[in-house]
Design a protein around this motif. Sequence first.
Motif, PDB file in Angstrom:
ATOM      1  N   LYS A   1       0.932  -1.438   0.058  1.00 32.11           N
ATOM      2  CA  LYS A   1      -0.139   0.001   0.105  1.00 32.11           C
ATOM      3  C   LYS A   1       0.919   1.336   0.017  1.00 32.11           C
ATOM      4  O   LYS A   1       1.737   1.260   0.669  1.00 32.11           O
TER       5      LYS A   1
ATOM      6  N   ARG B   1       4.079  -0.016   2.068  1.00 28.46           N
ATOM      7  CA  ARG B   1       4.200  -0.772   3.070  1.00 28.46           C
ATOM      8  C   ARG B   1       3.465  -1.906   2.979  1.00 28.46           C
ATOM      9  O   ARG B   1       2.433  -1.991   2.401  1.00 28.46           O
TER      10      ARG B   1
ATOM     11  N   TYR C   1       0.544  -4.433   3.979  1.00 28.16           N
ATOM     12  CA  TYR C   1      -0.506  -4.637   4.492  1.00 28.16           C
ATOM     13  C   TYR C   1      -1.486  -5.925   4.158  1.00 28.16           C
ATOM     14  O   TYR C   1      -1.225  -6.466   3.338  1.00 28.16           O
TER      15      TYR C   1
ATOM     16  N   GLU D   1      -8.582  -3.053   6.676  1.00 29.63           N
ATOM     17  CA  GLU D   1      -6.974  -3.188   6.252  1.00 29.63           C
ATOM     18  C   GLU D   1      -6.366  -3.106   7.525  1.00 29.63           C
ATOM     19  O   GLU D   1      -6.609  -2.084   8.380  1.00 29.63           O
ATOM     20  N   SER D   2      -5.170  -3.872   7.759  1.00 31.67           N
ATOM     21  CA  SER D   2      -4.329  -3.268   8.813  1.00 31.67           C
ATOM     22  C   SER D   2      -2.971  -3.887   8.413  1.00 31.67           C
ATOM     23  O   SER D   2      -2.616  -4.475   7.510  1.00 31.67           O
ATOM     24  N   ALA D   3      -2.100  -2.916   9.133  1.00 36.94           N
ATOM     25  CA  ALA D   3      -0.719  -2.957   8.667  1.00 36.94           C
ATOM     26  C   ALA D   3       0.052  -4.002   9.543  1.00 36.94           C
ATOM     27  O   ALA D   3      -0.291  -4.557  10.449  1.00 36.94           O
ATOM     28  N   THR D   4       1.151  -4.579   8.811  1.00 40.32           N
ATOM     29  CA  THR D   4       1.596  -5.547   9.195  1.00 40.32           C
ATOM     30  C   THR D   4       2.891  -4.702  10.220  1.00 40.32           C
ATOM     31  O   THR D   4       3.040  -3.563  10.185  1.00 40.32           O
TER      32      THR D   4
ATOM     33  N   GLY E   1      -0.363  -8.374  12.290  1.00 41.29           N
ATOM     34  CA  GLY E   1       0.241  -7.246  12.828  1.00 41.29           C
ATOM     35  C   GLY E   1       0.768  -7.221  13.653  1.00 41.29           C
ATOM     36  O   GLY E   1       1.457  -6.365  14.233  1.00 41.29           O
TER      37      GLY E   1
END
Length: 338
Positions: A257, A269, A271, A280-283, A320
């Motif tokens: 993303k 980054r 995701y 959606e969530s960031a790793t 995450g």
Amino acid sequence: MSRSARLSLLLVAVLVLGGVAVGATLHAAGRAARKEHAPAGGPAVASGAVRLDDPRRVFFRTMAWGPHRDEITAVPADRPTGPRTASGVRCLRFHAAAGTGICLQAVRGALRDTYRAVILDHRLRPLHRYDLAGTPTRARVSPSGRTVAWTVFVSGDSYAGTAFSTRTSIVDTRGRHLDANLETYALTVGGRAVHAADINVWGVTFADDTHFYATVATAGKTYLVRGDRTTRTLRALHPNVECPSLSPDGTRLAYKKRVKGADPDAPWRLYVLDLRTLHESATGEHRNVDDQAAWRDDHTLVYSLPGDFGSDLWTVPADGSGAPHRLVTAALAPVFPR
């Protein structure tokens, strides 16, 4: 032929031979310089038999310096840093599933290189070949091994800017029906049909032999789309998604993303998108990831980052949590057993 003509011809020949000699010298010097600055040692690689249907093995393109660089290599699935067995098959991009492989190769020419896609059987023997319109960048095989996709750059060589054009193709490995350009599929965004000259499609990941996800770019924006080969349609689901990768259980997509405030040359980054809720969530990986990540299992992502040999494989939990760590050095394009 007059004496002056002979002298002129001789002078041209001398200049040509001199240019060839200088070019050869510079080429040799460049190779020597690269070797001098290459990292010493590296993973050991040996020739051997490689079978894509072996569930005890992980496969990847080895980047270790030496005679086996760029070959598809097998390592023990429970010990990916273990001894590498090189197949002798060189690929720029690679993927496999259910004993079928796709290998995007360079064909070296006297004046310029060309590229081709090669469908491989479980022993990495070529079944079909297709000429490519540009430089290889992405490749995927459906879970059954029956359907294969690839993306090439027709112009440009990076997704970071806007001055590039891609072409994505899908082929049935049995019937050999080829959809040469997914841009011919009907695209809808927000329920509206989109007809534009700037549409680009790349980064296919398969749900099954008929349905897939991919990235579409148009009007300066990117979208996750769901594709259907039967109806020849692409339907946008979510914005700002590039190079999606479907989890083994089919419930989530890992993707890169573009984030605000990032370096324009390193904008992505890693995701994860829940396909049911579109949340959606960031790793835990906060560095730039320019790759189509792979799933080691339903909980773990694997992706490439630059390394001493060109590329290393890193891993991070998909939920995450946790922190990234290096999985394998000198490797690219991993395939994990299912």
